[in-house]
Structures are given as C-alpha cells and as structure tokens.
Design a protein around this motif. Structure first.
Motif, PDB file in Angstrom:
ATOM      1  N   LEU A  42       4.905   1.271   3.866  1.00 23.79           N
ATOM      2  CA  LEU A  42       4.076   2.423   4.239  1.00 23.79           C
ATOM      3  C   LEU A  42       3.122   2.112   5.388  1.00 23.79           C
ATOM      4  O   LEU A  42       2.446   3.005   5.893  1.00 23.79           O
ATOM      5  CB  LEU A  42       3.266   2.911   3.036  1.00 23.79           C
ATOM      6  N   GLY A  43       3.038   0.851   5.773  1.00 19.87           N
ATOM      7  CA  GLY A  43       2.098   0.488   6.830  1.00 19.87           C
ATOM      8  C   GLY A  43       2.420  -0.859   7.435  1.00 19.87           C
ATOM      9  O   GLY A  43       3.549  -1.336   7.361  1.00 19.87           O
ATOM     10  N   ASP A  44       1.387  -1.474   8.017  1.00 19.52           N
ATOM     11  CA  ASP A  44       1.551  -2.750   8.717  1.00 19.52           C
ATOM     12  C   ASP A  44       0.896  -3.921   8.004  1.00 19.52           C
ATOM     13  O   ASP A  44       1.231  -5.071   8.265  1.00 19.52           O
ATOM     14  CB  ASP A  44       0.913  -2.661  10.115  1.00 19.52           C
ATOM     15  N   PHE A  45      -0.074  -3.639   7.139  1.00 16.41           N
ATOM     16  CA  PHE A  45      -0.883  -4.687   6.526  1.00 16.41           C
ATOM     17  C   PHE A  45      -1.141  -4.283   5.077  1.00 16.41           C
ATOM     18  O   PHE A  45      -1.661  -3.192   4.821  1.00 16.41           O
ATOM     19  CB  PHE A  45      -2.209  -4.829   7.282  1.00 16.41           C
ATOM     20  N   LEU A  46      -0.739  -5.143   4.122  1.00 13.56           N
ATOM     21  CA  LEU A  46      -0.870  -4.807   2.698  1.00 13.56           C
ATOM     22  C   LEU A  46      -1.989  -5.606   2.045  1.00 13.56           C
ATOM     23  O   LEU A  46      -1.943  -6.838   2.002  1.00 13.56           O
ATOM     24  CB  LEU A  46       0.446  -5.064   1.967  1.00 13.56           C
ATOM     25  N   VAL A  47      -2.967  -4.883   1.530  1.00 12.02           N
ATOM     26  CA  VAL A  47      -4.064  -5.456   0.761  1.00 12.02           C
ATOM     27  C   VAL A  47      -3.812  -5.117  -0.702  1.00 12.02           C
ATOM     28  O   VAL A  47      -3.594  -3.951  -1.044  1.00 12.02           O
ATOM     29  CB  VAL A  47      -5.431  -4.878   1.197  1.00 12.02           C
ATOM     30  N   VAL A  48      -3.829  -6.129  -1.565  1.00 13.92           N
ATOM     31  CA  VAL A  48      -3.572  -5.927  -2.988  1.00 13.92           C
ATOM     32  C   VAL A  48      -4.813  -6.285  -3.790  1.00 13.92           C
ATOM     33  O   VAL A  48      -5.319  -7.400  -3.688  1.00 13.92           O
ATOM     34  CB  VAL A  48      -2.381  -6.775  -3.469  1.00 13.92           C
ATOM     35  N   GLY A  49      -5.293  -5.324  -4.555  1.00 17.98           N
ATOM     36  CA  GLY A  49      -6.427  -5.550  -5.443  1.00 17.98           C
ATOM     37  C   GLY A  49      -5.935  -5.958  -6.820  1.00 17.98           C
ATOM     38  O   GLY A  49      -5.099  -5.268  -7.405  1.00 17.98           O
ATOM     39  N   VAL A  50      -6.431  -7.072  -7.324  1.00 16.91           N
ATOM     40  CA  VAL A  50      -6.071  -7.546  -8.655  1.00 16.91           C
ATOM     41  C   VAL A  50      -7.285  -7.357  -9.562  1.00 16.91           C
ATOM     42  O   VAL A  50      -8.359  -7.898  -9.298  1.00 16.91           O
ATOM     43  CB  VAL A  50      -5.631  -9.029  -8.620  1.00 16.91           C
ATOM     44  N   HIS A  51      -7.104  -6.564 -10.620  1.00 15.23           N
ATOM     45  CA  HIS A  51      -8.206  -6.249 -11.527  1.00 15.23           C
ATOM     46  C   HIS A  51      -8.641  -7.464 -12.353  1.00 15.23           C
ATOM     47  O   HIS A  51      -7.828  -8.342 -12.660  1.00 15.23           O
ATOM     48  CB  HIS A  51      -7.798  -5.130 -12.491  1.00 15.23           C
ATOM     49  N   GLN A  70      -7.158 -15.683 -11.877  1.00 13.57           N
ATOM     50  CA  GLN A  70      -6.763 -16.600 -10.811  1.00 13.57           C
ATOM     51  C   GLN A  70      -5.243 -16.776 -10.767  1.00 13.57           C
ATOM     52  O   GLN A  70      -4.648 -16.786  -9.681  1.00 13.57           O
ATOM     53  CB  GLN A  70      -7.445 -17.961 -10.975  1.00 13.57           C
ATOM     54  N   GLU A  71      -4.608 -16.882 -11.917  1.00 12.28           N
ATOM     55  CA  GLU A  71      -3.142 -17.025 -11.961  1.00 12.28           C
ATOM     56  C   GLU A  71      -2.462 -15.770 -11.411  1.00 12.28           C
ATOM     57  O   GLU A  71      -1.502 -15.861 -10.641  1.00 12.28           O
ATOM     58  CB  GLU A  71      -2.679 -17.268 -13.400  1.00 12.28           C
ATOM     59  N   ARG A  72      -2.980 -14.614 -11.797  1.00 11.12           N
ATOM     60  CA  ARG A  72      -2.397 -13.356 -11.325  1.00 11.12           C
ATOM     61  C   ARG A  72      -2.590 -13.187  -9.816  1.00 11.12           C
ATOM     62  O   ARG A  72      -1.682 -12.775  -9.100  1.00 11.12           O
ATOM     63  CB  ARG A  72      -2.985 -12.177 -12.100  1.00 11.12           C
ATOM     64  N   ALA A  73      -3.771 -13.540  -9.323  1.00 11.91           N
ATOM     65  CA  ALA A  73      -4.051 -13.416  -7.884  1.00 11.91           C
ATOM     66  C   ALA A  73      -3.154 -14.347  -7.068  1.00 11.91           C
ATOM     67  O   ALA A  73      -2.606 -13.950  -6.035  1.00 11.91           O
ATOM     68  CB  ALA A  73      -5.525 -13.714  -7.607  1.00 11.91           C
ATOM     69  N   LEU A  74      -2.979 -15.573  -7.529  1.00  9.88           N
ATOM     70  CA  LEU A  74      -2.115 -16.514  -6.811  1.00  9.88           C
ATOM     71  C   LEU A  74      -0.655 -16.057  -6.856  1.00  9.88           C
ATOM     72  O   LEU A  74       0.083 -16.213  -5.881  1.00  9.88           O
ATOM     73  CB  LEU A  74      -2.255 -17.921  -7.384  1.00  9.88           C
ATOM     74  N   GLY A  75      -0.234 -15.468  -7.973  1.00 13.91           N
ATOM     75  CA  GLY A  75       1.118 -14.931  -8.070  1.00 13.91           C
ATOM     76  C   GLY A  75       1.353 -13.824  -7.061  1.00 13.91           C
ATOM     77  O   GLY A  75       2.382 -13.782  -6.378  1.00 13.91           O
TER      78      GLY A  75
END
Length: 145
Positions: A42-51, A70-75
């Motif tokens: 949908l775009g050029d740059f993907l930012v993912v927020g991990v709750h 931390q494990e989820r963010a690194l994944g």
C-alpha cells in the motif's frame, strides 16, 4: 521506543507513502506475514506497531501473549517487508501517532481476532484513522493470524 540497533536503519523519504499496521504479532503466523506483505504494497515504508504485553492481555485474555514484547518485536523486525517497529504501540491509533510517523495509510487485516469487547474494540482503535479516511482493510488468504 524503536529498535534501531537491529533494523536496517531505514528512514522514510519525504515523498514516501508511510503505511502503519499494528497488532500483537504473537508467534508471527503465516497470515500475519501475508498481512505485512500486503500492507507494504500500500505504500513505500512500513511501520509496524507491536502492542505491549498488558494491552494484548487486556484485549485477548489471560493466556496471551505467548511471547513477550521484545520477542514479538524482534520477530516482526525480521520480516523483510518491515522498515520500522514501534515497541509498545498504543491500542488506539491517535492523531499524534499519525503525525509523528507521517502515516498516509493505517492498515488492518480483514480477519479480526476475538477480543474482550468484540468488534467495538477495533472500532475504537481505528476511529481516528477512519475519520481521516486513511484506514484500509487488507485482504489476505490465510486465517492463520
């Protein structure tokens, strides 16, 4: 907070269309990987927020998350479509978050996990993005998410 030391340290260019997607991303299942691929498209740059663990536990129940933050963010960061990860992203996508990351699109999969408040939880979470007209549901084939 960001995990810049583990990332390719990409930064969006001024002309980039920034896409934001958030979630628990517990165990990073095939449907979640497909969601990230489709969101990036949908775009050029993907930012993912991990709750945070507390947010995931509040909305998904006492047995979740299985992996810690931390494990989820690194994944998530290990996924090739992801440019940046926001650790401890809020449940609700706010005006401040949209402005801070210059978000053009807020994406969510078409499959919604069961939460304690039902679909109303997601209506609340994405209210601002929907009001701005930047919310997009992303179709992906796998229900394994």
């Amino acid at each position: 907070r960001r995990i810049a030391e583990f990332s390719p340290n990409n930064r969006p260019e001024p002309h980039h269309r920034v896409v934001y997607v958030d979630g628990a991303f517990d165990l990073l299942l095939p449907g979640q990987c497909e969601l990230l691929k489709q969101a990036k498209a949908l775009g050029d740059f993907l930012v993912v927020g991990v709750h945070t663990d507390a947010v995931v536990n509040k909305y998904k129940g006492g047995n979740y998350p299985i992996m810690n933050l931390q494990e989820r963010a690194l994944g998530v960061l290990s996924n090739r479509f992801v440019d940046e990860v926001v650790i401890g992203a809020p449940w609700q996508v706010t005006d401040d978050l949209i402005r801070t990351f210059n978000v053009a699109v807020v994406a969510h999969g078409v499959f919604y996990d069961h939460t304690s408040g039902g679909h109303a939880d997601f209506d609340h979470a994405y209210r601002v993005a929907k009001e701005r007209g930047i919310f997009s549901e992303v179709a992906h084939a796998s229900r394994l998410s």
